[in-house]
Design a protein around this motif. Sequence first.
Motif, PDB file in Angstrom:
ATOM      1  N   ARG A 122     -21.737  14.751   6.813  1.00 20.48           N
ATOM      2  CA  ARG A 122     -22.065  13.486   7.477  1.00 20.48           C
ATOM      3  C   ARG A 122     -22.451  12.380   6.500  1.00 20.48           C
ATOM      4  NH1 ARG A 122     -25.459  15.236  12.909  1.00 20.48           N
ATOM      5  NH2 ARG A 122     -23.968  16.827  13.630  1.00 20.48           N
ATOM      6  N   ASP A 123     -22.684  12.744   5.248  1.00 19.37           N
ATOM      7  CA  ASP A 123     -23.174  11.764   4.276  1.00 19.37           C
ATOM      8  C   ASP A 123     -22.070  10.894   3.685  1.00 19.37           C
ATOM      9  OD1 ASP A 123     -25.760  12.718   4.588  1.00 19.37           O
ATOM     10  OD2 ASP A 123     -25.534  14.218   3.001  1.00 19.37           O
ATOM     11  N   TYR A 124     -20.814  11.308   3.855  1.00 16.88           N
ATOM     12  CA  TYR A 124     -19.687  10.573   3.285  1.00 16.88           C
ATOM     13  C   TYR A 124     -18.593  10.459   4.344  1.00 16.88           C
ATOM     14  CZ  TYR A 124     -22.288  11.781  -0.881  1.00 16.88           C
ATOM     15  OH  TYR A 124     -23.301  11.928  -1.799  1.00 16.88           O
ATOM     16  N   CYS A 125     -17.773   9.421   4.244  1.00 18.91           N
ATOM     17  CA  CYS A 125     -16.821   9.149   5.317  1.00 18.91           C
ATOM     18  C   CYS A 125     -15.560   8.494   4.778  1.00 18.91           C
ATOM     19  CB  CYS A 125     -17.465   8.258   6.379  1.00 18.91           C
ATOM     20  SG  CYS A 125     -17.980   6.649   5.744  1.00 18.91           S
ATOM     21  N   GLY A 126     -14.580   8.318   5.680  1.00 25.11           N
ATOM     22  CA  GLY A 126     -13.389   7.561   5.342  1.00 25.11           C
ATOM     23  C   GLY A 126     -13.677   6.070   5.449  1.00 25.11           C
ATOM     24  N   HIS A 127     -12.649   5.265   5.170  1.00 25.00           N
ATOM     25  CA  HIS A 127     -12.889   3.823   5.057  1.00 25.00           C
ATOM     26  C   HIS A 127     -11.585   3.045   5.131  1.00 25.00           C
ATOM     27  CE1 HIS A 127     -11.355   4.233   0.900  1.00 25.00           C
ATOM     28  NE2 HIS A 127     -12.020   5.374   0.921  1.00 25.00           N
ATOM     29  N   GLY A 128     -11.716   1.783   5.501  1.00 22.07           N
ATOM     30  CA  GLY A 128     -10.587   0.882   5.383  1.00 22.07           C
ATOM     31  C   GLY A 128     -10.223   0.703   3.919  1.00 22.07           C
ATOM     32  N   ILE A 129      -8.974   0.298   3.681  1.00 21.47           N
ATOM     33  CA  ILE A 129      -8.511   0.164   2.300  1.00 21.47           C
ATOM     34  C   ILE A 129      -7.375  -0.854   2.244  1.00 21.47           C
ATOM     35  CG2 ILE A 129      -6.846   2.072   2.494  1.00 21.47           C
ATOM     36  CD1 ILE A 129      -7.678   2.871  -0.393  1.00 21.47           C
ATOM     37  N   GLY A 130      -7.250  -1.518   1.119  1.00 21.29           N
ATOM     38  CA  GLY A 130      -6.202  -2.521   0.946  1.00 21.29           C
ATOM     39  C   GLY A 130      -6.357  -3.194  -0.404  1.00 21.29           C
ATOM     40  N   ARG A 131      -6.652  -4.477  -0.379  1.00 25.87           N
ATOM     41  CA  ARG A 131      -6.938  -5.155  -1.643  1.00 25.87           C
ATOM     42  C   ARG A 131      -8.224  -4.618  -2.268  1.00 25.87           C
ATOM     43  NH1 ARG A 131      -4.195  -9.214  -3.665  1.00 25.87           N
ATOM     44  NH2 ARG A 131      -2.598 -10.254  -2.425  1.00 25.87           N
ATOM     45  N   SER A 132      -9.127  -4.167  -1.435  1.00 31.39           N
ATOM     46  CA  SER A 132     -10.373  -3.561  -1.898  1.00 31.39           C
ATOM     47  C   SER A 132     -10.320  -2.048  -1.726  1.00 31.39           C
ATOM     48  CB  SER A 132     -11.563  -4.120  -1.120  1.00 31.39           C
ATOM     49  OG  SER A 132     -11.701  -5.512  -1.338  1.00 31.39           O
ATOM     50  N   PHE A 133     -11.056  -1.362  -2.586  1.00 29.57           N
ATOM     51  CA  PHE A 133     -11.150   0.099  -2.532  1.00 29.57           C
ATOM     52  C   PHE A 133     -11.756   0.540  -1.197  1.00 29.57           C
ATOM     53  CE2 PHE A 133     -12.259   3.774  -5.676  1.00 29.57           C
ATOM     54  CZ  PHE A 133     -11.912   4.720  -4.741  1.00 29.57           C
ATOM     55  N   HIS A 134     -12.869  -0.097  -0.826  1.00 27.71           N
ATOM     56  CA  HIS A 134     -13.564   0.259   0.413  1.00 27.71           C
ATOM     57  C   HIS A 134     -13.717  -0.976   1.296  1.00 27.71           C
ATOM     58  CE1 HIS A 134     -14.850   3.493  -2.373  1.00 27.71           C
ATOM     59  NE2 HIS A 134     -14.723   4.239  -1.299  1.00 27.71           N
ATOM     60  N   GLU A 135     -13.126  -0.912   2.475  1.00 26.80           N
ATOM     61  CA  GLU A 135     -13.212  -1.987   3.461  1.00 26.80           C
ATOM     62  C   GLU A 135     -13.717  -1.389   4.766  1.00 26.80           C
ATOM     63  OE1 GLU A 135      -9.249  -4.405   1.789  1.00 26.80           O
ATOM     64  OE2 GLU A 135      -9.249  -3.552   3.812  1.00 26.80           O
ATOM     65  N   ASN A 136     -13.991  -2.246   5.738  1.00 23.38           N
ATOM     66  CA  ASN A 136     -14.270  -1.773   7.090  1.00 23.38           C
ATOM     67  C   ASN A 136     -12.959  -1.298   7.709  1.00 23.38           C
ATOM     68  OD1 ASN A 136     -17.083  -2.362   7.199  1.00 23.38           O
ATOM     69  ND2 ASN A 136     -16.547  -4.514   7.266  1.00 23.38           N
ATOM     70  N   ILE A 186       0.841  -1.199   0.000  1.00 23.03           N
ATOM     71  CA  ILE A 186       0.000   0.000   0.000  1.00 23.03           C
ATOM     72  C   ILE A 186       0.877   1.249   0.000  1.00 23.03           C
ATOM     73  CG2 ILE A 186      -1.810   1.265   1.223  1.00 23.03           C
ATOM     74  CD1 ILE A 186      -2.681  -1.484   2.405  1.00 23.03           C
ATOM     75  N   ARG A 187       1.992   1.211   0.710  1.00 18.81           N
ATOM     76  CA  ARG A 187       2.933   2.341   0.722  1.00 18.81           C
ATOM     77  C   ARG A 187       3.486   2.601  -0.676  1.00 18.81           C
ATOM     78  NH1 ARG A 187       6.588   0.304   3.846  1.00 18.81           N
ATOM     79  NH2 ARG A 187       5.733   1.021   5.841  1.00 18.81           N
ATOM     80  N   ASP A 188       3.819   1.541  -1.402  1.00 17.15           N
ATOM     81  CA  ASP A 188       4.310   1.698  -2.777  1.00 17.15           C
ATOM     82  C   ASP A 188       3.255   2.384  -3.652  1.00 17.15           C
ATOM     83  OD1 ASP A 188       6.705   0.466  -2.160  1.00 17.15           O
ATOM     84  OD2 ASP A 188       6.100  -1.500  -2.933  1.00 17.15           O
ATOM     85  N   CYS A 189       2.027   1.917  -3.529  1.00 20.37           N
ATOM     86  CA  CYS A 189       0.934   2.528  -4.285  1.00 20.37           C
ATOM     87  C   CYS A 189       0.717   3.966  -3.839  1.00 20.37           C
ATOM     88  CB  CYS A 189      -0.344   1.711  -4.111  1.00 20.37           C
ATOM     89  SG  CYS A 189      -1.721   2.276  -5.144  1.00 20.37           S
ATOM     90  N   GLY A 190       0.822   4.203  -2.535  1.00 23.41           N
ATOM     91  CA  GLY A 190       0.622   5.546  -1.997  1.00 23.41           C
ATOM     92  C   GLY A 190       1.631   6.545  -2.512  1.00 23.41           C
TER      93      GLY A 190
END
Length: 252
Positions: free
Chosen positions: A166-180, A15-19
């Motif tokens: 309040r309608d949009y938020c941050g999210h987990g990320i990794g192999r998937s775009f949006h994770e918990n 993820i750091r490489d992609c970042g």
Amino acid sequence: MPKILIKTQKEIERIRDCGALVAETLARAGEMCKPGVTTQEIDNFVKEFTLKNGAIPACLGYNGFPKSVCTSVNEVVTHGIPSSYVLKNSDIINVDITSILNGYHADSSETFFVGEPKPNASELVAVSRECLFEGIRVCGLSNARFSDIGAIISGITEEHGFSVVRDYCGHGIGRSFHENPLVLHYRQMLPGPKIEQGMVFTIEPMINEGIHKTRLLADKWTAVTADGKLSAQWEHTIAITPHGVEILTLAR
């Protein structure tokens, strides 16, 4: 709450490489944010530069999104679709880039000034940036919880007379775009889950000049402020490591 994925050191490295690529792409796109440039030209650059560097624009085709980057101008809160719109002096524009490199995602955004900013825009953009970095900072505190992020961001925006979307938020990320998990940027009544080592997620507060409410345009993507006033956003992907919080979307 659904399970929050814990990343290995190797996954965080990916993820750091992609970042790092996302950070470079975002910086170059930001240099394009000048009067006379269209948001479609920014999209063209992001797509070409991402592919040239062996990555994939994650936004392109995601749930039907038609472009490679989100370009949100002035009252657009998020998910602005690049078009023939010509940037004008005193516009503000959030450029939001997510790429996939070697199977892992990274996500970052910044709000740029087009030409000479208006005083109210300068304050709004500065406050949105402060909200991001203060939100990151609290993640490194002992026994930090996700609700601490929203608490600190809410306090900053209230102090300046702005509001948090309040309608949009941050999210987990990794192999998937949006994770918990979902990372809420506003104050909550109950304490959220603990922030633990190995978690990777985005913090991306959207700060409005006026009220926090948004409305969705007919394209079903573009969200704008309900009162037509300005909105600004900054975003980083971060990891919780044995050494504290690390921002993964930084240029090398």
